[in-house]
Design an enzyme around this catalytic site. Structure first.
Site, PDB file in Angstrom:
ATOM      1  N   ARG A 154     -21.817 -27.435 -29.522  1.00 41.13           N
ATOM      2  CA  ARG A 154     -20.544 -28.114 -29.227  1.00 41.13           C
ATOM      3  C   ARG A 154     -19.353 -27.148 -29.279  1.00 41.13           C
ATOM      4  NH1 ARG A 154     -23.413 -32.928 -31.692  1.00 41.13           N
ATOM      5  NH2 ARG A 154     -23.969 -31.417 -33.265  1.00 41.13           N
ATOM      6  N   ILE A 155     -19.277 -26.357 -30.371  1.00 38.36           N
ATOM      7  CA  ILE A 155     -18.113 -25.474 -30.537  1.00 38.36           C
ATOM      8  C   ILE A 155     -18.197 -24.285 -29.578  1.00 38.36           C
ATOM      9  CG2 ILE A 155     -16.909 -23.956 -32.166  1.00 38.36           C
ATOM     10  CD1 ILE A 155     -17.902 -25.953 -34.403  1.00 38.36           C
ATOM     11  N   THR A 232     -16.264 -18.006 -37.268  1.00 41.56           N
ATOM     12  CA  THR A 232     -15.776 -19.302 -37.769  1.00 41.56           C
ATOM     13  C   THR A 232     -16.962 -20.216 -38.056  1.00 41.56           C
ATOM     14  OG1 THR A 232     -15.519 -20.225 -35.547  1.00 41.56           O
ATOM     15  CG2 THR A 232     -13.581 -19.152 -36.497  1.00 41.56           C
ATOM     16  N   ARG A 234     -20.391 -19.776 -40.437  1.00 44.20           N
ATOM     17  CA  ARG A 234     -20.607 -19.788 -41.883  1.00 44.20           C
ATOM     18  C   ARG A 234     -20.604 -18.341 -42.363  1.00 44.20           C
ATOM     19  NH1 ARG A 234     -19.252 -24.208 -41.927  1.00 44.20           N
ATOM     20  NH2 ARG A 234     -20.286 -26.104 -42.619  1.00 44.20           N
ATOM     21  N   ASP A 258     -12.987 -16.933 -40.666  1.00 41.88           N
ATOM     22  CA  ASP A 258     -12.509 -18.182 -41.262  1.00 41.88           C
ATOM     23  C   ASP A 258     -13.442 -18.604 -42.383  1.00 41.88           C
ATOM     24  OD1 ASP A 258     -10.708 -20.500 -41.264  1.00 41.88           O
ATOM     25  OD2 ASP A 258     -12.483 -21.636 -40.621  1.00 41.88           O
ATOM     26  N   GLU A 263     -17.326 -17.692 -50.426  1.00 36.47           N
ATOM     27  CA  GLU A 263     -16.042 -18.398 -50.379  1.00 36.47           C
ATOM     28  C   GLU A 263     -15.938 -19.546 -51.375  1.00 36.47           C
ATOM     29  OE1 GLU A 263     -16.206 -19.896 -46.243  1.00 36.47           O
ATOM     30  OE2 GLU A 263     -16.175 -21.915 -47.082  1.00 36.47           O
ATOM     31  N   HIS A 295     -11.198 -21.048 -44.301  1.00 32.41           N
ATOM     32  CA  HIS A 295     -11.978 -22.183 -43.799  1.00 32.41           C
ATOM     33  C   HIS A 295     -11.067 -23.317 -43.314  1.00 32.41           C
ATOM     34  CE1 HIS A 295     -16.340 -23.703 -44.048  1.00 32.41           C
ATOM     35  NE2 HIS A 295     -15.697 -24.424 -43.156  1.00 32.41           N
ATOM     36  N   GLN A 296     -10.184 -22.954 -42.388  1.00 32.20           N
ATOM     37  CA  GLN A 296      -9.227 -23.945 -41.888  1.00 32.20           C
ATOM     38  C   GLN A 296      -9.449 -24.294 -40.417  1.00 32.20           C
ATOM     39  OE1 GLN A 296      -5.484 -21.289 -42.138  1.00 32.20           O
ATOM     40  NE2 GLN A 296      -5.129 -22.409 -40.242  1.00 32.20           N
ATOM     41  N   ALA A 297     -10.536 -23.748 -39.832  1.00 32.36           N
ATOM     42  CA  ALA A 297     -10.724 -23.959 -38.389  1.00 32.36           C
ATOM     43  C   ALA A 297     -10.833 -25.448 -38.045  1.00 32.36           C
ATOM     44  CB  ALA A 297     -11.957 -23.210 -37.907  1.00 32.36           C
ATOM     45  N   PHE A 298     -11.400 -26.227 -38.957  1.00 30.77           N
ATOM     46  CA  PHE A 298     -11.592 -27.672 -38.686  1.00 30.77           C
ATOM     47  C   PHE A 298     -10.294 -28.459 -38.845  1.00 30.77           C
ATOM     48  CE2 PHE A 298     -11.036 -29.811 -42.766  1.00 30.77           C
ATOM     49  CZ  PHE A 298     -10.915 -28.714 -43.618  1.00 30.77           C
TER      50      PHE A 298
HETATM   51  P1  NAD Z   1     -24.152 -27.446 -32.744  1.00 33.18           P
HETATM   52  O1  NAD Z   1     -25.362 -27.945 -33.463  1.00 33.18           O
HETATM   53  O2  NAD Z   1     -23.539 -28.289 -31.665  1.00 33.18           O
HETATM   54  O3  NAD Z   1     -24.470 -26.011 -32.077  1.00 33.18           O
HETATM   55  C1  NAD Z   1     -25.181 -25.014 -32.753  1.00 33.18           C
HETATM   56  C2  NAD Z   1     -25.888 -24.168 -31.692  1.00 33.18           C
HETATM   57  O4  NAD Z   1     -26.537 -23.104 -32.362  1.00 33.18           O
HETATM   58  C3  NAD Z   1     -26.959 -24.949 -30.917  1.00 33.18           C
HETATM   59  O5  NAD Z   1     -26.779 -24.769 -29.537  1.00 33.18           O
HETATM   60  C4  NAD Z   1     -28.273 -24.332 -31.407  1.00 33.18           C
HETATM   61  O6  NAD Z   1     -29.281 -24.304 -30.401  1.00 33.18           O
HETATM   62  C5  NAD Z   1     -27.813 -22.929 -31.752  1.00 33.18           C
HETATM   63  N1  NAD Z   1     -28.723 -22.251 -32.674  1.00 33.18           N
HETATM   64  C6  NAD Z   1     -29.358 -22.755 -33.765  1.00 33.18           C
HETATM   65  N2  NAD Z   1     -30.121 -21.808 -34.339  1.00 33.18           N
HETATM   66  C7  NAD Z   1     -29.951 -20.676 -33.590  1.00 33.18           C
HETATM   67  C8  NAD Z   1     -30.475 -19.363 -33.670  1.00 33.18           C
HETATM   68  N3  NAD Z   1     -31.360 -19.021 -34.637  1.00 33.18           N
HETATM   69  N4  NAD Z   1     -30.089 -18.460 -32.752  1.00 33.18           N
HETATM   70  C9  NAD Z   1     -29.221 -18.804 -31.755  1.00 33.18           C
HETATM   71  N5  NAD Z   1     -28.687 -20.042 -31.626  1.00 33.18           N
HETATM   72  C10 NAD Z   1     -29.058 -20.959 -32.536  1.00 33.18           C
HETATM   73  O7  NAD Z   1     -23.096 -27.095 -33.865  1.00 33.18           O
HETATM   74  P2  NAD Z   1     -21.510 -26.957 -33.706  1.00 33.18           P
HETATM   75  O8  NAD Z   1     -20.874 -28.297 -33.875  1.00 33.18           O
HETATM   76  O9  NAD Z   1     -21.217 -26.159 -32.485  1.00 33.18           O
HETATM   77  O10 NAD Z   1     -21.168 -26.117 -35.026  1.00 33.18           O
HETATM   78  C11 NAD Z   1     -21.686 -24.806 -35.215  1.00 33.18           C
HETATM   79  C12 NAD Z   1     -21.460 -24.367 -36.645  1.00 33.18           C
HETATM   80  O11 NAD Z   1     -20.058 -24.179 -36.860  1.00 33.18           O
HETATM   81  C13 NAD Z   1     -21.836 -25.420 -37.716  1.00 33.18           C
HETATM   82  O12 NAD Z   1     -23.217 -25.366 -38.028  1.00 33.18           O
HETATM   83  C14 NAD Z   1     -20.986 -25.023 -38.898  1.00 33.18           C
HETATM   84  O13 NAD Z   1     -21.707 -24.125 -39.724  1.00 33.18           O
HETATM   85  C15 NAD Z   1     -19.803 -24.304 -38.256  1.00 33.18           C
HETATM   86  N6  NAD Z   1     -18.535 -25.052 -38.426  1.00 33.18           N
HETATM   87  C16 NAD Z   1     -17.475 -24.410 -38.997  1.00 33.18           C
HETATM   88  C17 NAD Z   1     -16.274 -25.097 -39.162  1.00 33.18           C
HETATM   89  C18 NAD Z   1     -15.059 -24.440 -39.758  1.00 33.18           C
HETATM   90  O14 NAD Z   1     -14.095 -25.147 -40.140  1.00 33.18           O
HETATM   91  N7  NAD Z   1     -14.993 -23.117 -39.859  1.00 33.18           N
HETATM   92  C19 NAD Z   1     -16.178 -26.442 -38.764  1.00 33.18           C
HETATM   93  C20 NAD Z   1     -17.276 -27.036 -38.165  1.00 33.18           C
HETATM   94  C21 NAD Z   1     -18.454 -26.345 -37.988  1.00 33.18           C
END
Ligand code: NAD
Length: 340
Positions: A154-155, A232, A234, A258, A263, A295-298
């Site tokens: 998604r992101i 951004t 983990r 981020d 952390e 950790h403010q991206a969200f």
């Molecule tokens: P998502 O599940 O929609 O997308 C994750 C993608 O990673 C998927 O397309 C998946 O196929 C891929 N993936 C999984 N394992 C993989 C690997 N070994 N190699 C390559 N690709 C791989 O998740 P999202 O909503 O896009 O979020 C992604 C991550 O962002 C979350 O898991 C979370 O850790 C992080 N996040 C951070 C913040 C923040 O405030 N900084 C906020 C939300 C999410």
């Protein structure tokens, strides 16, 4: 339902109180971070609500289960901080917010990228000191440059849209390539090709056993000199010591973070009067080409609204014996095995 709400901040109270007008749960806000040492605070609460730096390891979950907790509602998408195997064994349901605002995180990713490229973090301080020199502020046109996206969920997909809008070439690596990104002109390549071709590398995978320290010394040495790395996702997607070595040698052009491996004892709290005990983090902060946000991206209004509404609906669904698809336990197997 009685809910013990850990790591509560004023913004949580504001958005959850608003969303709770519909759900009418009994929310008990607690300042404490959930760990095995604080878990007894949840005694008598069938529901517990936690965020990313609460630690739901086996000792904490065992105490929660003994105190009568039956659902742990995560206010996050990521769930690497939860021992799902243990939760399942204890009969605790764990729910999450799979998607709230991918735009919030993607836009913050771009903010880090733009700031580091044009050094606005340095220009801001410099101009306020009456220093109007341009020395050291030189950037590049992102137009025509190559952005490497690791994880096009998604992101990552929103980042790809924005990067394509800038006129960048976008290469990506994902274990499950997305048709939407393909249609955008994103080129899927191997990880080694992504490291070798990207001017900017940005990380958007979950933290799993496969992605822990994905950016390590070997990966960094395979990247272009002067590359920018943005994380951004983990903290532990990146080996921070290898990052520091890459910065010291000058191989890395810029780093935007981020998230940080350690952390949990730092972020979300005001430590401005304390002596920094984390030498690795302290070293990171010495580089002029490193920009760290806590950790403010969200952290947008839209995301907080969606997080509070979905989290409370997850608790209501559990109470009403209805599944809404946001449950991580039981009975599905772990989609991403816990990092040990
Ligand atoms: P998502 O599940 O929609 O997308 C994750 C993608 O990673 C998927 O397309 C998946 O196929 C891929 N993936 C999984 N394992 C993989 C690997 N070994 N190699 C390559 N690709 C791989 O998740 P999202 O909503 O896009 O979020 C992604 C991550 O962002 C979350 O898991 C979370 O850790 C992080 N996040 C951070 C913040 C923040 O405030 N900084 C906020 C939300 C999410």
């Amino acid at each position: 339902m009685r809910v013990a709400f850990f790591s509560a901040h004023p913004f949580d109270r504001q958005y959850f109180d608003e969303a709770n007008r519909v759900h009418r749960h009994d929310l008990h806000y607690l300042d404490a971070r959930l760990t095995a040492a604080t878990a007894t605070l949840a005694n008598g609460h069938p529901a517990v609500c936690v965020f990313v730096n609460d630690r739901l390891d086996a000792p904490a979950l065992t105490i929660l289960a003994a105190g009568g907790t039956r659902i742990v509602a995560l206010r996050s998408a990521g769930f690497n901080h939860v021992d799902l195997t243990c939760a399942r064994a204890l009969g605790i349901t764990v729910s999450r917010v799979p998607a709230y605002s991918p735009h919030a995180v993607a836009e913050h990713t771009i903010a880090l990228m733009l700031s580091l490229n044009r050094k606005t973090h340095r220009a801001y301080a410099r101009v306020r000191e009456g220093n109007f020199s341009l020395d050291g502020l030189l950037g590049i046109d992102l137009f025509g440059r190559t952005i490497g996206i690791v994880g096009t969920g998604r992101i990552g997909t929103v980042v790809a849209h924005i990067a394509r809008g800038f006129g960048c070439r976008v290469v990506a690596y994902d274990i499950a390539p997305s048709a939407e990104c393909g249609a955008l002109g994103v080129e899927y390549v191997s990880l080694d090709q992504l490291w070798a071709q990207s001017d900017v590398v940005t990380l958007h995978t979950p933290l799993t056993q496969d992605t822990r320290h994905l950016v390590n010394a070997r990966a960094i040495s395979a990247m272009k000199p002067g590359v920018m790395i943005i994380n951004t996702g983990r903290g532990a997607l990146v080996d921070t010591r290898a990052l520091i070595d890459g910065l010291k040698s000058g191989h890395l052009g810029a780093v935007g973070l981020d998230v940080y491996e350690e952390e949990e004892n730092l972020f979300f709290e005001d430590h401005s009067s304390h002596i920094m005990q984390d030498d690795v983090f302290a070293r990171l902060l010495t580089f002029p080409n490193v920009l760290v946000t806590a950790h403010q991206a969200f952290f947008t209004q839209e995301a907080l609204r969606a997080i509070s509404e979905t989290t409370l609906d997850n608790i209501s669904a559990f109470e009403q014996h209805r599944r809404n698809g946001h449950e991580l336990t039981p009975p599905e197997p772990d989609p991403h095995p816990r990092v040990t």
